[in-house]
Write a protein that holds these residues in place. Structure first.
Motif, PDB file in Angstrom:
ATOM      1  N   LEU A 137     -34.482 -16.001 -59.300  1.00  0.00           N
ATOM      2  CA  LEU A 137     -34.578 -15.653 -60.705  1.00  0.00           C
ATOM      3  C   LEU A 137     -33.205 -15.734 -61.372  1.00  0.00           C
ATOM      4  O   LEU A 137     -33.063 -16.296 -62.466  1.00  0.00           O
ATOM      5  N   ALA A 138     -32.186 -15.198 -60.722  1.00  0.00           N
ATOM      6  CA  ALA A 138     -30.822 -15.232 -61.267  1.00  0.00           C
ATOM      7  C   ALA A 138     -30.322 -16.663 -61.427  1.00  0.00           C
ATOM      8  O   ALA A 138     -29.656 -16.991 -62.421  1.00  0.00           O
ATOM      9  N   ILE A 139     -30.642 -17.526 -60.481  1.00  0.00           N
ATOM     10  CA  ILE A 139     -30.232 -18.927 -60.570  1.00  0.00           C
ATOM     11  C   ILE A 139     -30.909 -19.584 -61.769  1.00  0.00           C
ATOM     12  O   ILE A 139     -30.258 -20.246 -62.579  1.00  0.00           O
ATOM     13  N   ALA A 140     -32.210 -19.402 -61.909  1.00  0.00           N
ATOM     14  CA  ALA A 140     -32.938 -20.006 -63.034  1.00  0.00           C
ATOM     15  C   ALA A 140     -32.421 -19.456 -64.362  1.00  0.00           C
ATOM     16  O   ALA A 140     -32.256 -20.205 -65.334  1.00  0.00           O
ATOM     17  N   GLU A 141     -32.129 -18.172 -64.404  1.00  0.00           N
ATOM     18  CA  GLU A 141     -31.633 -17.550 -65.640  1.00  0.00           C
ATOM     19  C   GLU A 141     -30.222 -18.006 -65.989  1.00  0.00           C
ATOM     20  O   GLU A 141     -29.796 -17.855 -67.130  1.00  0.00           O
ATOM     21  N   SER A 142     -29.499 -18.585 -65.039  1.00  0.00           N
ATOM     22  CA  SER A 142     -28.136 -19.047 -65.305  1.00  0.00           C
ATOM     23  C   SER A 142     -28.112 -20.355 -66.104  1.00  0.00           C
ATOM     24  O   SER A 142     -27.045 -20.786 -66.530  1.00  0.00           O
ATOM     25  N   PHE A 143     -29.265 -20.960 -66.321  1.00  0.00           N
ATOM     26  CA  PHE A 143     -29.353 -22.180 -67.113  1.00  0.00           C
ATOM     27  C   PHE A 143     -29.712 -21.797 -68.551  1.00  0.00           C
ATOM     28  O   PHE A 143     -30.862 -21.472 -68.839  1.00  0.00           O
ATOM     29  N   PRO A 148     -42.841 -13.167 -56.831  1.00  0.00           N
ATOM     30  CA  PRO A 148     -42.063 -12.130 -56.139  1.00  0.00           C
ATOM     31  C   PRO A 148     -41.987 -12.303 -54.620  1.00  0.00           C
ATOM     32  O   PRO A 148     -41.073 -11.766 -53.993  1.00  0.00           O
ATOM     33  N   ASN A 149     -42.885 -13.091 -54.029  1.00  0.00           N
ATOM     34  CA  ASN A 149     -42.807 -13.327 -52.579  1.00  0.00           C
ATOM     35  C   ASN A 149     -41.789 -14.418 -52.229  1.00  0.00           C
ATOM     36  O   ASN A 149     -41.610 -14.757 -51.060  1.00  0.00           O
ATOM     37  N   GLY A 150     -41.132 -14.989 -53.247  1.00  0.00           N
ATOM     38  CA  GLY A 150     -40.106 -16.004 -53.017  1.00  0.00           C
ATOM     39  C   GLY A 150     -40.585 -17.431 -53.184  1.00  0.00           C
ATOM     40  O   GLY A 150     -39.786 -18.355 -53.184  1.00  0.00           O
ATOM     41  N   ASN A 151     -41.877 -17.617 -53.308  1.00  0.00           N
ATOM     42  CA  ASN A 151     -42.395 -18.966 -53.491  1.00  0.00           C
ATOM     43  C   ASN A 151     -42.253 -19.381 -54.947  1.00  0.00           C
ATOM     44  O   ASN A 151     -42.095 -18.552 -55.840  1.00  0.00           O
ATOM     45  N   GLY A 152     -42.311 -20.663 -55.179  1.00  0.00           N
ATOM     46  CA  GLY A 152     -42.245 -21.183 -56.534  1.00  0.00           C
ATOM     47  C   GLY A 152     -42.117 -22.684 -56.512  1.00  0.00           C
ATOM     48  O   GLY A 152     -42.041 -23.303 -55.439  1.00  0.00           O
ATOM     49  N   PHE A 153     -42.059 -23.271 -57.699  1.00  0.00           N
ATOM     50  CA  PHE A 153     -42.034 -24.719 -57.828  1.00  0.00           C
ATOM     51  C   PHE A 153     -41.043 -25.127 -58.911  1.00  0.00           C
ATOM     52  O   PHE A 153     -40.801 -24.379 -59.852  1.00  0.00           O
ATOM     53  N   VAL A 154     -40.521 -26.339 -58.770  1.00  0.00           N
ATOM     54  CA  VAL A 154     -39.696 -26.962 -59.803  1.00  0.00           C
ATOM     55  C   VAL A 154     -40.305 -28.323 -60.091  1.00  0.00           C
ATOM     56  O   VAL A 154     -40.710 -29.048 -59.172  1.00  0.00           O
ATOM     57  N   GLY A 187     -46.870 -11.079 -61.815  1.00  0.00           N
ATOM     58  CA  GLY A 187     -45.433 -10.949 -61.615  1.00  0.00           C
ATOM     59  C   GLY A 187     -44.694 -12.262 -61.522  1.00  0.00           C
ATOM     60  O   GLY A 187     -43.493 -12.285 -61.244  1.00  0.00           O
ATOM     61  N   ARG A 188     -45.388 -13.362 -61.740  1.00  0.00           N
ATOM     62  CA  ARG A 188     -44.759 -14.676 -61.655  1.00  0.00           C
ATOM     63  C   ARG A 188     -43.997 -14.986 -62.948  1.00  0.00           C
ATOM     64  O   ARG A 188     -44.282 -14.424 -64.000  1.00  0.00           O
ATOM     65  N   VAL A 189     -43.034 -15.890 -62.828  1.00  0.00           N
ATOM     66  CA  VAL A 189     -42.192 -16.256 -63.960  1.00  0.00           C
ATOM     67  C   VAL A 189     -42.084 -17.774 -64.050  1.00  0.00           C
ATOM     68  O   VAL A 189     -41.913 -18.450 -63.034  1.00  0.00           O
TER      69      VAL A 189
END
Length: 155
Positions: free
Chosen positions: A8-14, A47-53, A25-27
């Motif tokens: 989340l912090a990495i994505a928010e840094s953009f 929140p479990n750490g999974n996600g996609f780009v 709870g997904r973003v």
């Protein structure tokens, strides 16, 4: 594996990405300046750490049927890199992507909103207006001088 908070912090840094909270709870993180209909860069960061780009135009990654790359096991550097590449892929028109391929390139804009692309191709510097070649120069300095004379500045 990075935690949800670290991703989340990495994505928010953009700064070019806008956070959108979704269900469970997904973003998501949207790139509103996208030149395509696609806006999601980070999709369903869970929140479990999974996600996609979004990586449909990124040939170096395996994508699913939606053009998404699973980022569950990405390191910090890998995640930053794919987000940067995803944003770049969404900021180019298909014509621009076809022109620049893997060559270094810069966008130049004028006060009227026109954009030219300066591309270093095979030891030459080419200026493109859309798909059309506008000029070829032996050095970056020559190309930059031409662009300045025409009223363009690096974007």
């Amino acid at each position: 594996m990075l935690t949800f908070e670290e991703k989340l912090a990495i994505a928010e840094s953009f700064p070019e990405l806008q956070r959108k909270n979704v269900s469970l709870g997904r973003v998501n993180f949207h790139y509103e300046e996208s030149v395509s209909d696609k806006k999601n860069v980070v999709y369903h960061l869970h929140p479990n750490g999974n996600g996609f780009v979004y990586g449909e135009f990124l040939s170096e990654y395996d994508t699913d049927e939606r053009g998404m790359v699973n980022i569950r096991d990405f390191s910090e550097d890998e995640l930053r890199t794919i987000i940067e590449k995803s944003i770049l892929s969404l900021s180019r028109t298909l014509e621009e992507a076809a022109i620049v391929e893997d060559y270094p390139e810069e966008k130049w804009k004028n006060d009227e909103g026109h954009t030219l692309i300066l591309v270093n191709e095979d030891d030459m510097w080419n200026v493109y207006a859309g798909l059309n070649l506008d000029g070829t120069f032996n050095s970056y300095g020559e190309a930059a001088e031409y662009l300045h004379e025409e009223g363009f500045e690096r974007a």
